[in-house]
Design a protein around this motif. Structure first.
Motif, PDB file in Angstrom:
ATOM      1  N   TRP A   3      78.758  17.825  33.375  1.00  0.00           N
ATOM      2  CA  TRP A   3      77.556  18.011  34.166  1.00  0.00           C
ATOM      3  C   TRP A   3      77.337  16.715  34.937  1.00  0.00           C
ATOM      4  N   VAL A   4      76.659  16.747  36.061  1.00  0.00           N
ATOM      5  CA  VAL A   4      76.547  15.538  36.886  1.00  0.00           C
ATOM      6  C   VAL A   4      75.866  14.399  36.129  1.00  0.00           C
ATOM      7  N   THR A   5      74.949  14.749  35.233  1.00  0.00           N
ATOM      8  CA  THR A   5      74.278  13.700  34.476  1.00  0.00           C
ATOM      9  C   THR A   5      75.287  12.861  33.699  1.00  0.00           C
ATOM     10  N   GLY A   6      76.311  13.523  33.174  1.00  0.00           N
ATOM     11  CA  GLY A   6      77.345  12.787  32.460  1.00  0.00           C
ATOM     12  C   GLY A   6      78.202  11.939  33.392  1.00  0.00           C
ATOM     13  N   VAL A  32      65.782  14.830  31.942  1.00  0.00           N
ATOM     14  CA  VAL A  32      66.429  15.323  33.161  1.00  0.00           C
ATOM     15  C   VAL A  32      66.856  16.776  33.022  1.00  0.00           C
ATOM     16  N   GLY A  33      66.881  17.491  34.136  1.00  0.00           N
ATOM     17  CA  GLY A  33      67.493  18.807  34.175  1.00  0.00           C
ATOM     18  C   GLY A  33      66.543  19.915  34.540  1.00  0.00           C
ATOM     19  N   GLU A  34      65.296  19.745  34.157  1.00  0.00           N
ATOM     20  CA  GLU A  34      64.279  20.755  34.413  1.00  0.00           C
ATOM     21  C   GLU A  34      62.950  20.032  34.437  1.00  0.00           C
ATOM     22  N   PRO A  35      61.920  20.714  34.916  1.00  0.00           N
ATOM     23  CA  PRO A  35      60.595  20.121  34.769  1.00  0.00           C
ATOM     24  C   PRO A  35      60.303  19.948  33.276  1.00  0.00           C
ATOM     25  N   ILE A  36      59.762  18.812  32.906  1.00  0.00           N
ATOM     26  CA  ILE A  36      59.366  18.652  31.496  1.00  0.00           C
ATOM     27  C   ILE A  36      57.885  18.980  31.418  1.00  0.00           C
ATOM     28  N   THR A  75      63.152  12.169  35.281  1.00  0.00           N
ATOM     29  CA  THR A  75      63.991  11.838  36.432  1.00  0.00           C
ATOM     30  C   THR A  75      64.412  13.100  37.168  1.00  0.00           C
ATOM     31  N   TRP A  76      63.982  13.230  38.401  1.00  0.00           N
ATOM     32  CA  TRP A  76      64.402  14.389  39.208  1.00  0.00           C
ATOM     33  C   TRP A  76      65.583  14.008  40.092  1.00  0.00           C
ATOM     34  N   TRP A  77      66.599  14.821  40.050  1.00  0.00           N
ATOM     35  CA  TRP A  77      67.747  14.668  40.959  1.00  0.00           C
ATOM     36  C   TRP A  77      68.635  15.876  40.800  1.00  0.00           C
ATOM     37  N   GLN A  78      69.768  15.898  41.516  1.00  0.00           N
ATOM     38  CA  GLN A  78      70.671  17.065  41.527  1.00  0.00           C
ATOM     39  C   GLN A  78      72.121  16.607  41.600  1.00  0.00           C
ATOM     40  N   THR A  79      73.024  17.529  41.326  1.00  0.00           N
ATOM     41  CA  THR A  79      74.447  17.267  41.554  1.00  0.00           C
ATOM     42  C   THR A  79      74.618  16.741  42.978  1.00  0.00           C
ATOM     43  N   GLU A  80      73.903  17.347  43.891  1.00  0.00           N
ATOM     44  CA  GLU A  80      74.019  17.007  45.307  1.00  0.00           C
ATOM     45  C   GLU A  80      73.518  15.604  45.624  1.00  0.00           C
ATOM     46  N   TRP A 139      54.935  16.334  41.283  1.00  0.00           N
ATOM     47  CA  TRP A 139      55.240  17.227  40.164  1.00  0.00           C
ATOM     48  C   TRP A 139      56.284  18.206  40.670  1.00  0.00           C
ATOM     49  N   LEU A 140      57.404  18.311  39.967  1.00  0.00           N
ATOM     50  CA  LEU A 140      58.443  19.240  40.398  1.00  0.00           C
ATOM     51  C   LEU A 140      58.190  20.599  39.781  1.00  0.00           C
ATOM     52  N   LEU A 141      58.376  21.630  40.581  1.00  0.00           N
ATOM     53  CA  LEU A 141      58.005  22.971  40.129  1.00  0.00           C
ATOM     54  C   LEU A 141      59.195  23.910  40.001  1.00  0.00           C
ATOM     55  N   GLY A 142      60.401  23.362  39.949  1.00  0.00           N
ATOM     56  CA  GLY A 142      61.570  24.232  39.795  1.00  0.00           C
ATOM     57  C   GLY A 142      62.037  24.772  41.141  1.00  0.00           C
ATOM     58  N   ARG A 143      63.022  25.655  41.079  1.00  0.00           N
ATOM     59  CA  ARG A 143      63.608  26.219  42.288  1.00  0.00           C
ATOM     60  C   ARG A 143      62.589  27.083  43.017  1.00  0.00           C
ATOM     61  N   VAL A 144      62.573  27.013  44.344  1.00  0.00           N
ATOM     62  CA  VAL A 144      61.612  27.862  45.058  1.00  0.00           C
ATOM     63  C   VAL A 144      61.912  29.338  44.869  1.00  0.00           C
ATOM     64  N   ARG A 154      75.151  26.057  30.842  1.00  0.00           N
ATOM     65  CA  ARG A 154      75.665  25.020  29.947  1.00  0.00           C
ATOM     66  C   ARG A 154      74.831  23.765  29.995  1.00  0.00           C
ATOM     67  N   SER A 155      74.179  23.514  31.120  1.00  0.00           N
ATOM     68  CA  SER A 155      73.380  22.293  31.184  1.00  0.00           C
ATOM     69  C   SER A 155      71.939  22.569  30.755  1.00  0.00           C
ATOM     70  N   GLY A 156      71.692  23.752  30.209  1.00  0.00           N
ATOM     71  CA  GLY A 156      70.395  24.020  29.607  1.00  0.00           C
ATOM     72  C   GLY A 156      69.368  24.621  30.549  1.00  0.00           C
TER      73      GLY A 156
HETATM   74  C1  6R9 Z   1      70.604  16.335  37.341  1.00  0.00           C
HETATM   75  C2  6R9 Z   1      70.659  17.831  37.399  1.00  0.00           C
HETATM   76  C3  6R9 Z   1      69.485  20.226  39.756  1.00  0.00           C
HETATM   77  C4  6R9 Z   1      68.186  21.020  39.648  1.00  0.00           C
HETATM   78  C5  6R9 Z   1      67.116  20.521  40.569  1.00  0.00           C
HETATM   79  C6  6R9 Z   1      65.863  20.957  39.839  1.00  0.00           C
HETATM   80  C7  6R9 Z   1      66.227  20.777  38.388  1.00  0.00           C
HETATM   81  C8  6R9 Z   1      66.597  18.430  37.520  1.00  0.00           C
HETATM   82  C9  6R9 Z   1      64.559  17.808  37.113  1.00  0.00           C
HETATM   83  C10 6R9 Z   1      64.524  19.105  37.653  1.00  0.00           C
HETATM   84  C11 6R9 Z   1      62.229  19.128  37.527  1.00  0.00           C
HETATM   85  C12 6R9 Z   1      63.309  17.189  36.767  1.00  0.00           C
HETATM   86  N1  6R9 Z   1      65.804  19.466  37.880  1.00  0.00           N
HETATM   87  N2  6R9 Z   1      65.856  17.426  37.049  1.00  0.00           N
HETATM   88  N3  6R9 Z   1      63.366  19.761  37.857  1.00  0.00           N
HETATM   89  N4  6R9 Z   1      62.181  17.903  37.005  1.00  0.00           N
HETATM   90  N5  6R9 Z   1      63.246  15.967  36.232  1.00  0.00           N
HETATM   91  O1  6R9 Z   1      69.963  18.499  36.656  1.00  0.00           O
HETATM   92  O2  6R9 Z   1      71.494  18.372  38.340  1.00  0.00           O
HETATM   93  O3  6R9 Z   1      72.484  20.502  37.412  1.00  0.00           O
HETATM   94  O4  6R9 Z   1      72.536  19.959  39.895  1.00  0.00           O
HETATM   95  O5  6R9 Z   1      70.419  20.623  38.772  1.00  0.00           O
HETATM   96  O6  6R9 Z   1      67.642  20.872  38.342  1.00  0.00           O
HETATM   97  O7  6R9 Z   1      65.607  22.320  40.085  1.00  0.00           O
HETATM   98  O8  6R9 Z   1      67.249  21.083  41.849  1.00  0.00           O
HETATM   99  P1  6R9 Z   1      71.815  19.905  38.602  1.00  0.00           P
END
Ligand code: 6R9
Length: 641
Positions: free
Chosen positions: A300-303, A377-381, A403-408, A502-507, A597-599
């Motif tokens: 996963w990109v985090t790794g 990381v990975g989802e809104p907590i 921490t919010w970020w993405q593979t991209e 505040w991150l709210l997940g995928r639109v 797999r990344s939860g």
């Molecule tokens: C690093 C990673 C990216 C998508 C991203 C968003 C969600 C990741 C988050 C979060 C809220 C956070 N996401 N971190 N949403 N708060 N701290 O997860 O990469 O597997 O590419 O997923 O995950 O929706 O767009 P990736």
């Protein structure tokens, strides 16, 4: 809608001695490119760049003319500086076997592996697929590729033969590196048979390089080469060639909660600059004293960014663990933290909620006093999970960085700095210095404080993806077509009254109920704030009256029993927390949720269930039987009024 008033100021000592302090925001705002140049200067360049950024939207090039070797920066330079005896990885196998790998050992192993790859005919620009368990040979293989300029494409070791084949063919890889198997849940888990099945239809594959880990029986083919047979006899010396800052470093396919996986392409100079800078800043890494552990899988990109490249570039000592959190017992992670004196711990909300479900008495049996910073990381907590993590893992003294970020994006983009921010449960707070994130409405106009909308990034950043492998058009369409001149990650966000994000997940996960936009994240968070709920997944189902209606799937904590009474209590709880409009039409009590797999929860599949459709593609699910389990459970758990 959610109202959160708890605040946690940084510990005074951490604030006083923080690697990065509040002035970094102004510094970067005044001169963004100068800020990233100074970050790049933390690396060793064989040749310094002449142009910092060339921006032909949406194509960016960073540090043009610069040359460096990523593996040299992650390994050799620490040995040359006299830190060859420092531990790079404390590796812990699931059965309890351990390995300590110093930077000196890493140099030897990476050099031998690079020589072996060359002998196998792999050269600069060639693609190498890596399908491995969490063993030291995985980062070694990645660094060996980086060293010779081959492009690695790591495929998570739990994916199916189909998923592996698709990724190998998309990247036309020459070589696959794998292992006989790895340990998971107390037993050897074979990998080689999956590779054998996949490569039958992979015309580009010339060789399969196999590490012996479990000693399982494997079928052998002419294309197979044992790692110990070829790597062990190589010279321990390998001269790292400088590569261009814009030469590709790796391809990584995104987790695919929505569509066909995309091969995200990252390059060397900008990527390493930002992962190293963020790892130093967000985790306040003190390489001489910290023991850092990121529990993600390297697949996963985090790794990639925060087990391999960031920590190694910074000369950190990390823990790397092979197996699952419940083998051989549910306290295994806490035992690992106690054993190695882990000071910085980085994990995912899905894991935290699982531990909440198992109960706080488990971590309470271990000494976790070495910890000083916690990351998510990975989802809104959701605020409840944040506060539980802070209290029961962090002893109420460790800041939590969401921490919010993405593979991209390659690196962390939005996160509090632990020595600066006053922590707010559930908020990722503000963009890091050098990052210009914003929240806009559907007309691309910035929303005021208190407003919600779409997250965008306004300016290019060093570790941004350069394209989708082989598909520039899809790159433009996916990320740059929604809002003119802005990167659109696909996530919704809100800006609270203080201006924090505040991150709210995928639109795609936003529901439209009777004309109101309601985010699945907020309803899930409200459900999990009820003491009987451990996890929740919410989707919008088709509804003849309201357009979409809210349907929730919940997992209960510990020994709590379900039933109509509880379902009613939960529906009322959501209505009370968020308002009657957010009251779920149905709440299903289930034993498991479908996750990647990344939860990440695969809401797409839950929508299929909620709408009584047949299931879509389940190839990226951790466990495809979960869907049958949920479907079978539904009739008894349903409640409507
Ligand atoms: C690093 C990673 C990216 C998508 C991203 C968003 C969600 C990741 C988050 C979060 C809220 C956070 N996401 N971190 N949403 N708060 N701290 O997860 O990469 O597997 O590419 O997923 O995950 O929706 O767009 P990736």
């Amino acid at each position: 809608m959610l109202h959160e008033t708890r605040r946690f100021p940084p510990p005074a000592e951490l604030a006083a001695d923080a690697n990065v302090k509040a002035d970094a925001y102004d510094e970067a705002a005044t001169d963004r490119l100068g800020f990233w140049e100074r970050a790049a200067d933390r690396l060793d360049w064989t040749q310094r760049w002449d142009t910092t950024l060339e921006w032909n939207p949406p194509f960016a090039k960073w540090f043009i003319g610069g040359k460096l070797n990523v593996a040299y920066n992650c390994v050799d330079r620490h040995v040359e500086a006299g830190r060859g005896d420092k531990i790079a990885y404390y590796w812990e196998g699931e059965p309890g076997d351990t390995r300590e790998i110093t930077y000196g050992d890493l140099l030897t192993e990476v050099s031998k592996a690079a020589n072996a790859l060359t002998e196998l005919g792999v050269g600069k620009g060639d693609r190498v697929a890596i399908y491995m368990p969490m063993i030291p040979e995985l980062p070694i293989a990645m660094l060996a590729c980086a060293r010779i300029g081959a492009i690695h494409s790591v495929v998570f070791g739990g994916f199916s033969a189909d998923a592996l084949r698709g990724r190998i063919n998309d990247g036309t890889a020459k070589l696959v590196i794998t292992a006989d198997g790895g340990y998971r849940r107390g037993a050897p888990n074979a990998l080689k048979p999956t590779v054998d099945e996949a490569v039958v239809d992979c015309p580009s594959i010339e060789k399969v390089l196999v590490v012996r880990r479990t000693g399982q029986e494997v079928d052998t083919h002419d294309r197979d080469v044992w790692w110990h047979e070829i790597v062990d006899r190589q010279s321990e010396v390998h001269k790292p060639e400088p590569h261009d800052a814009e030469d590709p470093l790796f391809i990584l396919y995104t987790s695919g909660t929505t569509a066909k996986p995309k091969g995200i392409l990252h390059t060397t100079g900008g990527y390493l600059t930002q992962v190293a800078w963020t790892h130093n800043a967000v985790f306040d890494l003190k390489p001489d004293t910290d023991v850092y552990w990121c529990s993600a899988d390297i697949g996963w990109v985090t790794g990639h960014s925060y087990i391999v490249y960031g920590p190694l570039a910074n000369g950190a000592t990390s823990v790397m663990y092979e197996g699952t959190p419940d083998s051989p017992h549910r306290g295994r992670w806490w035992e690992v933290i106690q054993k190695y004196g882990v000071t910085i711990f980085y994990t995912a909300p899905t894991a935290i909620r699982t531990f909440m479900k198992w109960g706080q008495d488990i971590p309470a049996q271990f000494d976790l006093s070495s910890l000083r910073i916690l990351g998510s990381v990975g989802e809104p907590i959701n605020p409840e999970a944040y506060v539980w993590y802070r209290e029961h893992i962090g002893g109420d003294r460790c800041p939590v960085v969401d921490t919010w970020w993405q593979t991209e994006t390659g690196s962390i983009m939005i996160s509090p700095l632990p020595g600066v921010a006053e922590g707010k449960p559930g908020a990722a707070m503000r963009p890091l210095p050098g990052i210009t994130a914003d929240v806009v409405d559907d007309q691309a106009v910035s929303v005021p404080n208190g407003g919600g909308g779409f997250l965008v990034i306004r300016e290019p950043w060093p570790s941004m993806l350069r394209t989708i492998w082989g598909d520039d058009e899809r790159y433009k369409d996916t990320y740059w077509s929604r809002f003119e001149g802005m990167y659109f990650p696909g996530d919704g966000a809100k800006r609270d009254e203080d201006g924090d994000l505040w991150l709210l997940g995928r639109v795609d996960d936003v529901m439209l109920v009777s004309g109101h936009n309601i985010s699945t994240t907020e309803v899930e968070s409200a459900l999990v704030s009820h003491p009987k709920v451990a996890e929740a997944a919410v989707v919008g189902a088709l509804d003849p009256v309201t357009g979409q209606a809210i349907v929730a799937f919940t997992i209960l904590r510990g020994d709590v029993e379900g039933g109509d009474e509880l379902v009613k209590e939960l529906r009322d709880h959501v209505a009370k927390t968020l308002g009657p409009i957010a009251k779920p039409r149905q709440i299903h009590v289930v034993a498991e949720l479908p996750k990647t797999r990344s939860g990440k929860i695969m809401r797409r599949l839950l929508r299929d269930i909620a709408d009584n459709r047949s299931l879509g593609d389940v190839s990226t699910l951790t466990d495809s039987s979960v869907m049958q389990l949920i479907a079978a459970q539904l009739p008894t758990a349903k409640s409507e009024d």
